[in-house]
Design a protein around this motif. Structure first.
Motif, mmCIF file in Angstrom:
data_model
loop_
_atom_site.group_PDB
_atom_site.id
_atom_site.type_symbol
_atom_site.label_atom_id
_atom_site.label_comp_id
_atom_site.label_asym_id
_atom_site.label_seq_id
_atom_site.Cartn_x
_atom_site.Cartn_y
_atom_site.Cartn_z
ATOM 1 N N LYS A 25 0.836 -1.205 0.000
ATOM 2 C CA LYS A 25 0.000 0.000 0.000
ATOM 3 C C LYS A 25 0.870 1.253 0.000
ATOM 4 O O LYS A 25 0.596 2.217 -0.728
ATOM 5 N N LEU A 26 1.941 1.257 0.792
ATOM 6 C CA LEU A 26 2.820 2.417 0.853
ATOM 7 C C LEU A 26 3.540 2.667 -0.475
ATOM 8 O O LEU A 26 3.811 3.819 -0.818
ATOM 9 N N CYS A 27 3.845 1.615 -1.226
ATOM 10 C CA CYS A 27 4.456 1.799 -2.549
ATOM 11 C C CYS A 27 3.561 2.692 -3.401
ATOM 12 O O CYS A 27 4.012 3.677 -3.994
ATOM 13 N N LEU A 28 2.290 2.354 -3.468
ATOM 14 C CA LEU A 28 1.340 3.131 -4.256
ATOM 15 C C LEU A 28 1.170 4.533 -3.676
ATOM 16 O O LEU A 28 1.142 5.528 -4.409
ATOM 17 N N ASP A 29 1.085 4.623 -2.354
ATOM 18 C CA ASP A 29 0.911 5.930 -1.717
ATOM 19 C C ASP A 29 2.085 6.863 -2.007
ATOM 20 O O ASP A 29 1.895 8.057 -2.248
ATOM 21 N N VAL A 30 3.306 6.336 -2.000
ATOM 22 C CA VAL A 30 4.486 7.157 -2.309
ATOM 23 C C VAL A 30 4.449 7.589 -3.772
ATOM 24 O O VAL A 30 4.672 8.759 -4.090
ATOM 25 N N ILE A 31 4.148 6.662 -4.659
ATOM 26 C CA ILE A 31 4.083 6.992 -6.093
ATOM 27 C C ILE A 31 3.034 8.070 -6.352
ATOM 28 O O ILE A 31 3.239 8.964 -7.169
ATOM 29 N N GLU A 32 1.922 8.008 -5.639
ATOM 30 C CA GLU A 32 0.848 8.990 -5.820
ATOM 31 C C GLU A 32 1.043 10.250 -4.983
ATOM 32 O O GLU A 32 0.218 11.155 -5.023
ATOM 33 N N GLY A 33 2.127 10.316 -4.210
ATOM 34 C CA GLY A 33 2.424 11.508 -3.421
ATOM 35 C C GLY A 33 1.649 11.625 -2.127
ATOM 36 O O GLY A 33 1.603 12.694 -1.524
ATOM 37 N N ARG A 34 1.054 10.530 -1.656
ATOM 38 C CA ARG A 34 0.254 10.559 -0.421
ATOM 39 C C ARG A 34 1.036 10.098 0.810
ATOM 40 O O ARG A 34 0.502 10.132 1.916
ATOM 41 N N ALA A 35 2.276 9.627 0.615
ATOM 42 C CA ALA A 35 3.078 9.168 1.752
ATOM 43 C C ALA A 35 4.534 9.556 1.522
ATOM 44 O O ALA A 35 4.971 9.734 0.381
ATOM 45 N N ASP A 36 5.251 9.673 2.593
ATOM 46 C CA ASP A 36 6.662 10.028 2.552
ATOM 47 C C ASP A 36 7.496 8.794 2.193
ATOM 48 O O ASP A 36 7.235 7.696 2.725
ATOM 49 N N PRO A 37 8.482 8.925 1.330
ATOM 50 C CA PRO A 37 9.328 7.778 0.972
ATOM 51 C C PRO A 37 9.994 7.109 2.171
ATOM 52 O O PRO A 37 10.234 5.904 2.161
ATOM 53 N N GLU A 38 10.290 7.886 3.214
ATOM 54 C CA GLU A 38 10.925 7.295 4.396
ATOM 55 C C GLU A 38 9.978 6.340 5.125
ATOM 56 O O GLU A 38 10.427 5.400 5.781
ATOM 57 N N GLN A 39 8.664 6.573 5.016
ATOM 58 C CA GLN A 39 7.698 5.629 5.587
ATOM 59 C C GLN A 39 7.803 4.286 4.863
ATOM 60 O O GLN A 39 7.745 3.230 5.491
ATOM 61 N N LEU A 40 7.951 4.348 3.553
ATOM 62 C CA LEU A 40 8.096 3.119 2.767
ATOM 63 C C LEU A 40 9.399 2.415 3.104
ATOM 64 O O LEU A 40 9.423 1.202 3.269
ATOM 65 N N ARG A 41 10.456 3.171 3.242
ATOM 66 C CA ARG A 41 11.759 2.575 3.591
ATOM 67 C C ARG A 41 11.655 1.809 4.913
ATOM 68 O O ARG A 41 12.108 0.670 5.026
ATOM 69 N N ALA A 42 11.029 2.421 5.907
ATOM 70 C CA ALA A 42 10.846 1.762 7.204
ATOM 71 C C ALA A 42 9.984 0.513 7.051
ATOM 72 O O ALA A 42 10.255 -0.526 7.672
ATOM 73 N N ALA A 43 8.963 0.580 6.195
ATOM 74 C CA ALA A 43 8.090 -0.576 5.967
ATOM 75 C C ALA A 43 8.850 -1.715 5.288
ATOM 76 O O ALA A 43 8.617 -2.886 5.599
ATOM 77 N N ILE A 44 9.760 -1.393 4.372
ATOM 78 C CA ILE A 44 10.568 -2.419 3.696
ATOM 79 C C ILE A 44 11.413 -3.159 4.724
ATOM 80 O O ILE A 44 11.535 -4.388 4.696
ATOM 81 N N ILE A 45 11.989 -2.434 5.654
ATOM 82 C CA ILE A 45 12.809 -3.064 6.699
ATOM 83 C C ILE A 45 11.941 -3.968 7.572
ATOM 84 O O ILE A 45 12.325 -5.089 7.906
ATOM 85 N N ARG A 46 10.745 -3.511 7.922
ATOM 86 C CA ARG A 46 9.839 -4.327 8.751
ATOM 87 C C ARG A 46 9.360 -5.576 8.009
ATOM 88 O O ARG A 46 9.301 -6.663 8.580
ATOM 89 N N VAL A 47 9.014 -5.434 6.733
ATOM 90 C CA VAL A 47 8.516 -6.591 5.982
ATOM 91 C C VAL A 47 9.641 -7.605 5.764
ATOM 92 O O VAL A 47 9.397 -8.809 5.763
ATOM 93 N N ALA A 48 10.859 -7.128 5.612
ATOM 94 C CA ALA A 48 11.988 -8.054 5.483
ATOM 95 C C ALA A 48 12.126 -8.877 6.761
ATOM 96 O O ALA A 48 12.282 -10.098 6.713
ATOM 97 N N ASP A 49 12.010 -8.205 7.899
ATOM 98 C CA ASP A 49 12.070 -8.906 9.182
ATOM 99 C C ASP A 49 10.945 -9.922 9.292
ATOM 100 O O ASP A 49 11.160 -11.065 9.699
#
Length: 111
Positions: free
Chosen positions: A52-76
Motif C-alpha cells: 500500500k505504501l508503494c502506491l501511496d508514495v508513487i501517488e504523493g500521499r506518503a513520505d518515501p521514508e515511511q516506505l523505507r521503514a516498511a521495507i525493513i519491517r517486511v523483510a524482518d
C-alpha cells in the motif's frame, strides 16, 4: 493523476537465502518490484502495508521514508536480511555494487 516512481530514499539492501538474490531498493517502483517478485511471503500484515505504501508514495500521499521503514519491517517479517544504508553519500557506491551482484562476490567477502 500524476505518478512519480523516481523519488529516492536511502537504499535498503535485501539479501535472500539464495546468495545470488541480492537487491538494492531505493525507490517505490523498486520496492514494489522486490515485494511482488522476490519476497517469499505475500500475506503478512507488514507485506500488505508495504505494498500500500508503494502506491501511496508513487501517488504523493506518503513520505518515501515511511516506505523505507516498511521495507525493513517486511523483510524482518519474511526472514529476509535487510541492510539499511544510513549515509546517503555512500549510496552511489552501494547502488553499483548491489545491482546484480551475488553475495559470494560481495566486496570483502571471503570464499
Amino acid at each position: 493523476m500524476e505518478w512519480d516512481s523516481s523519488i529516492e530514499f536511502a537504499p535498503v539492501i535485501l539479501m535472500f537465502k539464495d546468495p545470488d538474490r541480492v537487491f538494492c531498493v531505493r525507490t517505490a517502483k523498486e520496492a514494489a518490484n522486490a515485494l511482488i517478485k522476490e519476497f517469499p511471503t505475500d500475506d503478512g500484515e507488514e507485506f500488505l502495508l508495504a505494498i500500500k505504501l508503494c502506491l501511496d508514495v508513487i501517488e504523493g500521499r506518503a513520505d518515501p521514508e515511511q516506505l523505507r521503514a516498511a521495507i525493513i519491517r517486511v523483510a524482518d517479517e519474511a526472514g529476509v536480511t535487510a541492510i539499511a544504508v544510513l549515509n546517503r553519500r555512500h549510496s552511489s557506491h552501494i547502488r553499483g555494487a548491489a545491482r546484480g551482484m551475488s553475495l559470494g562476490s560481495w566486496p570483502g567477502r571471503r570464499g
